[in-house]
Write an enzyme that holds these catalytic residues in place. Structure first.
Site, PDB file in Angstrom:
ATOM      1  CB  THR A   1      -2.962   8.130   3.613  1.00 26.89           C
ATOM      2  OG1 THR A   1      -2.035   7.211   4.191  1.00 26.89           O
ATOM      3  CG2 THR A   1      -3.236   9.216   4.634  1.00 26.89           C
TER       4      THR A   1
ATOM      5  CE  LYS B   1      -5.149   1.879   8.160  1.00 28.47           C
ATOM      6  NZ  LYS B   1      -4.215   2.544   7.233  1.00 28.47           N
TER       7      LYS B   1
ATOM      8  NE  ARG C   1       0.165   8.416   5.898  1.00 30.24           N
ATOM      9  CZ  ARG C   1       0.404   7.658   6.941  1.00 30.24           C
ATOM     10  NH1 ARG C   1       1.462   7.858   7.680  1.00 30.24           N
ATOM     11  NH2 ARG C   1      -0.417   6.686   7.237  1.00 30.24           N
TER      12      ARG C   1
ATOM     13  CD  GLU D   1      -2.343   1.143   2.902  1.00 33.04           C
ATOM     14  OE1 GLU D   1      -2.693   0.050   3.400  1.00 33.04           O
ATOM     15  OE2 GLU D   1      -2.458   2.215   3.504  1.00 33.04           O
TER      16      GLU D   1
HETATM   17  C1  3PG Z   1      -1.202   3.640   7.907  1.00 37.50           C
HETATM   18  O1  3PG Z   1      -1.295   4.640   7.218  1.00 37.50           O
HETATM   19  O2  3PG Z   1      -1.798   2.602   7.663  1.00 37.50           O
HETATM   20  C2  3PG Z   1      -0.386   3.699   9.143  1.00 37.50           C
HETATM   21  O3  3PG Z   1       0.363   4.851   9.244  1.00 37.50           O
HETATM   22  C3  3PG Z   1       0.472   2.521   9.320  1.00 37.50           C
HETATM   23  O4  3PG Z   1       0.652   2.408  10.666  1.00 37.50           O
HETATM   24  P1  3PG Z   1       2.081   2.115  11.256  1.00 37.50           P
HETATM   25  O5  3PG Z   1       3.030   3.121  10.629  1.00 37.50           O
HETATM   26  O6  3PG Z   1       1.931   2.336  12.743  1.00 37.50           O
HETATM   27  O7  3PG Z   1       2.435   0.711  10.905  1.00 37.50           O
END
Ligand code: 3PG
Length: 209
Positions: free
Chosen positions: A69, A129, A46, A42
């Site tokens: 995101t 999720k 960002r 994924e």
């Molecule tokens: C996401 O966008 O899914 C999260 O930022 C991932 O979470 P993590 O960085 O704590 O694994």
């Protein structure tokens, strides 16, 4: 009819979440993930270059790539144009889900409460999720939320590390586990693709035990 996220992930139970500041590192990153046995990834929206990262990941050919995101309809459209095969959001948003459904794109909305889960299920999203999974209470929270909704499947993400994997993966309600621990900003900054490969392989091994 939109294919479900489960068929898009093709049995893969580990979902690396990638935030890539420099698109030039994407090919090496894709190589490391694929060498570690990852079958999907994924790419989060960002960073400025997220679409370029997505396109390069897709062109690599070794991974099924989704966009993460995603919080606007426009991002759904850009993700689709860049070749994403699924869309993940940190929260539940009617417009994002509706645009995905119009475009035939599997959507995985984020949920953190029973109310949000009910909205997602009503919109036809049976895989959600759970975010941010660990701060919310981890597996205890997941089990409590899953109990009244046996039709729901979860991709817990947020604060998850390799040591948490076995217990999440053993739960029938968990479709896959997502996280950035396999390929962090620090790994990318150091160019430590061997560590990315090693952490990915360890996670994939655990998911197939
Ligand atoms: C996401 O966008 O899914 C999260 O930022 C991932 O979470 P993590 O960085 O704590 O694994």
């Amino acid at each position: 009819m939109t294919a479900g996220i489960d068929s898009v992930l093709r049995g893969s139970r580990i979902l690396p979440v990638l935030t890539v500041p420099d698109p030039a590192t994407t090919h090496a990153l894709a190589e490391a993930l694929a060498a570690g046995g990852a079958r999907c990834a994924e790419v989060t929206f960002r960073t400025q270059g997220a679409e370029q990262v997505l396109e390069t990941m897709v062109a690599h050919g070794g991974l099924t790539v989704g966009a993460g995101t995603v919080v606007t309809r426009g991002q759904v459209e850009r993700a689709m144009a860049a070749g994403a095969r699924f869309v993940v959001s940190p929260g539940y948003d009617d417009e994002v889900v509706a645009r995905c459904q119009e475009l035939g794109m599997p959507a995985v909305p984020g949920i953190a409460t029973a109310t949000e889960l009910m909205r997602a299920l009503r919109a036809g999203c049976h895989t959600v999720k759970l975010f941010p999974a660990e701060p919310l209470g981890g597996l205890r929270m997941l089990r409590a939320l899953a109990a009244p909704f046996p039709q729901a499947r979860f991709i817990p993400t947020g604060g998850i590390e390799e040591r948490h994997l076995a217990s999440y993966l053993a739960d029938r309600a968990v479709l896959a586990v997502g996280g950035s621990w396999m390929a962090t900003a620090a790994h990318l900054e150091r160019g430590d693709y061997e560590e990315i490969r090693r952490l990915t392989a360890a996670a994939v091994d655990r998911s197939t035990q």
